[in-house]
Design a protein around this motif. Structure first.
Motif, PDB file in Angstrom:
ATOM      1  N   ILE A  13       0.845  -1.196   0.000  1.00  0.00           N
ATOM      2  CA  ILE A  13       0.000   0.000   0.000  1.00  0.00           C
ATOM      3  C   ILE A  13       0.882   1.249   0.000  1.00  0.00           C
ATOM      4  CG2 ILE A  13      -2.159   0.875   0.957  1.00  0.00           C
ATOM      5  CD1 ILE A  13      -1.662  -1.345   3.217  1.00  0.00           C
ATOM      6  N   GLU A  14       0.390   2.247  -0.660  1.00  0.00           N
ATOM      7  CA  GLU A  14       1.189   3.465  -0.795  1.00  0.00           C
ATOM      8  C   GLU A  14       1.132   4.341   0.462  1.00  0.00           C
ATOM      9  OE1 GLU A  14       1.377   7.299  -3.378  1.00  0.00           O
ATOM     10  OE2 GLU A  14      -0.307   6.067  -4.032  1.00  0.00           O
ATOM     11  N   PHE A  15       2.222   4.997   0.710  1.00  0.00           N
ATOM     12  CA  PHE A  15       2.304   5.909   1.843  1.00  0.00           C
ATOM     13  C   PHE A  15       2.337   7.327   1.290  1.00  0.00           C
ATOM     14  CE2 PHE A  15       4.072   7.707   5.764  1.00  0.00           C
ATOM     15  CZ  PHE A  15       3.413   6.956   6.726  1.00  0.00           C
ATOM     16  N   THR A  16       1.353   8.144   1.681  1.00  0.00           N
ATOM     17  CA  THR A  16       1.192   9.447   1.039  1.00  0.00           C
ATOM     18  C   THR A  16       2.003  10.558   1.714  1.00  0.00           C
ATOM     19  OG1 THR A  16      -0.685  10.063   2.414  1.00  0.00           O
ATOM     20  CG2 THR A  16      -1.179   8.834   0.411  1.00  0.00           C
ATOM     21  N   GLU A  17       2.106  11.657   0.983  1.00  0.00           N
ATOM     22  CA  GLU A  17       2.778  12.851   1.498  1.00  0.00           C
ATOM     23  C   GLU A  17       2.068  13.343   2.764  1.00  0.00           C
ATOM     24  OE1 GLU A  17       3.911  16.884  -0.854  1.00  0.00           O
ATOM     25  OE2 GLU A  17       3.797  15.020  -2.020  1.00  0.00           O
ATOM     26  N   LYS A  18       0.751  13.275   2.726  1.00  0.00           N
ATOM     27  CA  LYS A  18      -0.066  13.685   3.863  1.00  0.00           C
ATOM     28  C   LYS A  18       0.258  12.843   5.089  1.00  0.00           C
ATOM     29  CE  LYS A  18      -3.661  15.608   5.976  1.00  0.00           C
ATOM     30  NZ  LYS A  18      -5.046  15.180   5.842  1.00  0.00           N
ATOM     31  N   GLN A  19       0.354  11.547   4.887  1.00  0.00           N
ATOM     32  CA  GLN A  19       0.670  10.653   6.005  1.00  0.00           C
ATOM     33  C   GLN A  19       2.043  10.952   6.592  1.00  0.00           C
ATOM     34  OE1 GLN A  19      -0.214   6.878   3.880  1.00  0.00           O
ATOM     35  NE2 GLN A  19      -1.440   6.376   5.668  1.00  0.00           N
ATOM     36  N   GLU A  20       2.994  11.178   5.690  1.00  0.00           N
ATOM     37  CA  GLU A  20       4.344  11.514   6.147  1.00  0.00           C
ATOM     38  C   GLU A  20       4.299  12.799   6.995  1.00  0.00           C
ATOM     39  OE1 GLU A  20       7.149  12.527   3.090  1.00  0.00           O
ATOM     40  OE2 GLU A  20       8.787  12.762   4.520  1.00  0.00           O
ATOM     41  N   ALA A  21       3.566  13.794   6.500  1.00  0.00           N
ATOM     42  CA  ALA A  21       3.458  15.065   7.216  1.00  0.00           C
ATOM     43  C   ALA A  21       2.808  14.875   8.586  1.00  0.00           C
ATOM     44  CB  ALA A  21       2.664  16.068   6.378  1.00  0.00           C
ATOM     45  N   LEU A  22       1.781  14.039   8.647  1.00  0.00           N
ATOM     46  CA  LEU A  22       1.091  13.797   9.922  1.00  0.00           C
ATOM     47  C   LEU A  22       2.032  13.174  10.946  1.00  0.00           C
ATOM     48  CD1 LEU A  22      -2.365  12.379   8.738  1.00  0.00           C
ATOM     49  CD2 LEU A  22      -1.961  14.559   9.903  1.00  0.00           C
ATOM     50  N   VAL A  23       2.839  12.219  10.486  1.00  0.00           N
ATOM     51  CA  VAL A  23       3.775  11.561  11.393  1.00  0.00           C
ATOM     52  C   VAL A  23       4.803  12.572  11.904  1.00  0.00           C
ATOM     53  CG1 VAL A  23       5.623   9.829  11.556  1.00  0.00           C
ATOM     54  CG2 VAL A  23       3.453   9.240  10.457  1.00  0.00           C
ATOM     55  N   LYS A  24       5.374  13.343  10.984  1.00  0.00           N
ATOM     56  CA  LYS A  24       6.379  14.336  11.380  1.00  0.00           C
ATOM     57  C   LYS A  24       5.799  15.368  12.336  1.00  0.00           C
ATOM     58  CE  LYS A  24       9.404  14.512   7.300  1.00  0.00           C
ATOM     59  NZ  LYS A  24       9.592  15.293   6.061  1.00  0.00           N
ATOM     60  N   GLU A  25       4.614  15.876  12.016  1.00  0.00           N
ATOM     61  CA  GLU A  25       3.987  16.896  12.865  1.00  0.00           C
ATOM     62  C   GLU A  25       3.685  16.369  14.255  1.00  0.00           C
ATOM     63  OE1 GLU A  25       0.446  18.107  10.768  1.00  0.00           O
ATOM     64  OE2 GLU A  25       1.663  18.827   9.078  1.00  0.00           O
ATOM     65  N   SER A  26       3.203  15.148  14.333  1.00  0.00           N
ATOM     66  CA  SER A  26       2.861  14.653  15.668  1.00  0.00           C
ATOM     67  C   SER A  26       4.113  14.379  16.501  1.00  0.00           C
ATOM     68  CB  SER A  26       1.909  13.453  15.631  1.00  0.00           C
ATOM     69  OG  SER A  26       2.064  12.664  14.520  1.00  0.00           O
ATOM     70  N   TRP A  27       5.176  13.948  15.856  1.00  0.00           N
ATOM     71  CA  TRP A  27       6.421  13.758  16.610  1.00  0.00           C
ATOM     72  C   TRP A  27       6.959  15.107  17.108  1.00  0.00           C
ATOM     73  CZ3 TRP A  27       9.134  11.641  19.984  1.00  0.00           C
ATOM     74  CH2 TRP A  27      10.502  11.831  20.093  1.00  0.00           C
ATOM     75  N   GLU A  28       6.812  16.152  16.304  1.00  0.00           N
ATOM     76  CA  GLU A  28       7.232  17.489  16.738  1.00  0.00           C
ATOM     77  C   GLU A  28       6.518  17.901  18.022  1.00  0.00           C
ATOM     78  OE1 GLU A  28       9.689  19.465  15.923  1.00  0.00           O
ATOM     79  OE2 GLU A  28      10.265  17.881  14.526  1.00  0.00           O
ATOM     80  N   ILE A  29       5.266  17.509  18.157  1.00  0.00           N
ATOM     81  CA  ILE A  29       4.511  17.836  19.361  1.00  0.00           C
ATOM     82  C   ILE A  29       4.999  17.009  20.564  1.00  0.00           C
ATOM     83  CG2 ILE A  29       2.219  17.801  20.435  1.00  0.00           C
ATOM     84  CD1 ILE A  29       1.077  18.374  17.589  1.00  0.00           C
ATOM     85  N   LEU A  30       5.126  15.716  20.372  1.00  0.00           N
ATOM     86  CA  LEU A  30       5.528  14.868  21.499  1.00  0.00           C
ATOM     87  C   LEU A  30       6.955  15.127  21.968  1.00  0.00           C
ATOM     88  CD1 LEU A  30       2.874  13.308  20.689  1.00  0.00           C
ATOM     89  CD2 LEU A  30       4.015  11.307  21.645  1.00  0.00           C
ATOM     90  N   ARG A  31       7.802  15.510  21.033  1.00  0.00           N
ATOM     91  CA  ARG A  31       9.205  15.703  21.420  1.00  0.00           C
ATOM     92  C   ARG A  31       9.413  16.930  22.308  1.00  0.00           C
ATOM     93  NH1 ARG A  31      12.830  16.510  16.199  1.00  0.00           N
ATOM     94  NH2 ARG A  31      14.449  16.361  17.767  1.00  0.00           N
ATOM     95  N   GLN A  32       8.371  17.749  22.452  1.00  0.00           N
ATOM     96  CA  GLN A  32       8.434  18.900  23.361  1.00  0.00           C
ATOM     97  C   GLN A  32       8.505  18.474  24.826  1.00  0.00           C
ATOM     98  OE1 GLN A  32       8.644  21.980  21.913  1.00  0.00           O
ATOM     99  NE2 GLN A  32       8.537  20.793  20.011  1.00  0.00           N
ATOM    100  N   ASP A  33       8.060  17.261  25.101  1.00  0.00           N
ATOM    101  CA  ASP A  33       8.129  16.781  26.483  1.00  0.00           C
ATOM    102  C   ASP A  33       8.531  15.301  26.522  1.00  0.00           C
ATOM    103  OD1 ASP A  33       7.918  16.354  29.194  1.00  0.00           O
ATOM    104  OD2 ASP A  33       5.977  17.361  29.402  1.00  0.00           O
ATOM    105  N   ILE A  34       9.802  15.081  26.261  1.00  0.00           N
ATOM    106  CA  ILE A  34      10.345  13.719  26.213  1.00  0.00           C
ATOM    107  C   ILE A  34      10.171  12.968  27.549  1.00  0.00           C
ATOM    108  CG2 ILE A  34      12.439  12.324  25.837  1.00  0.00           C
ATOM    109  CD1 ILE A  34      11.557  13.613  23.263  1.00  0.00           C
TER     110      ILE A  34
END
Ligand code: HEM
Ligand code: ISQ
Length: 154
Positions: free
Chosen positions: A1-22
């Motif tokens: 199954i294909e992995f979309t640009e949107k999906q990649e962006a969602l993963v990156k964005e959510s990690w940016e949020i969580l990494r604020q409080d390791i």
């Protein structure tokens, strides 16, 4: 199954949020693993001798962060190349660490569920099915690569 640009962006964005409080999310991640599978505690050398999850354990933090980062990296690769490329040495190392620790296939579902719960906790109302799906796909690919390596080693 294909992995979309949107999906990649969602993963990156959510990690940016969580990494604020390791400290918070690494502990949450780990606590979720133990909530789902209490017996998994004994697999972890840094926990074996303690009664509860240590609140400021550098190993726990570093490893938890690595799981998140590797899943992110997997998302990027799925988007760019349509497959997962982890350096062979890394994969061999992780394969042997997990095999030696006594990790078995069903544990990977436990860690996946714990990871998703941690995302849900961190993202609040930004968490949705699309986010869950993107992380799930990336994690499943990475987990498969590690499981395959574990089988080649024993
Ligand atoms: C160790 C990643 C799945 C249990 C580690 C380490 C990393 C890692 C980076 C640290 C290795 C080191 O430098 O020593 C991952 C990733 C996973 C995964 C990316 C899935 C995609 C699992 C699962 C379990 C598990 C399913 C089972 C509950 C452990 C244990 C250790 C470990 C017991 C050794 C910790 C210690 O005693 O020091 N993992 N892991 N991991 N992982 Fe995982
Ligand atoms: C190691 N492997 C998988 C998940 C983890 C979560 C927290 C700490 C270490 C880990």
């Amino acid at each position: 199954i294909e992995f979309t640009e949107k999906q990649e962006a969602l993963v990156k964005e959510s990690w940016e949020i969580l990494r604020q409080d390791i400290p918070k999310y690494s502990l949450h991640f780990f606590s979720q693993i133990l909530e789902i599978a209490p017996a998994a505690k004994n697999l972890f050398s840094f926990l074996r001798d303690s009664d509860e999850v240590p609140h400021n354990n550098p190993k726990l933090k570093a490893h938890a962060v690595k799981v998140f980062k590797m899943t992110c990296e997997t998302a990027i690769q799925l988007r760019e190349k349509g497959k997962v490329v982890v350096a062979n040495t890394t994969l061999q190392y992780l394969g042997s660490v997990h095999l030696k620790s006594g990790v078995i296939d069903p544990h990977f579902e436990v860690v996946k569920e714990a990871l998703l719960r941690t995302l849900k906790e961190g993202l609040g109302e930004k968490y949705n099915e699309e986010v869950e799906g993107a992380w799930s796909q990336a994690y499943d690919h990475l987990a498969l690569a590690i499981k395959t390596e574990m089988k080649q080693e024993d």
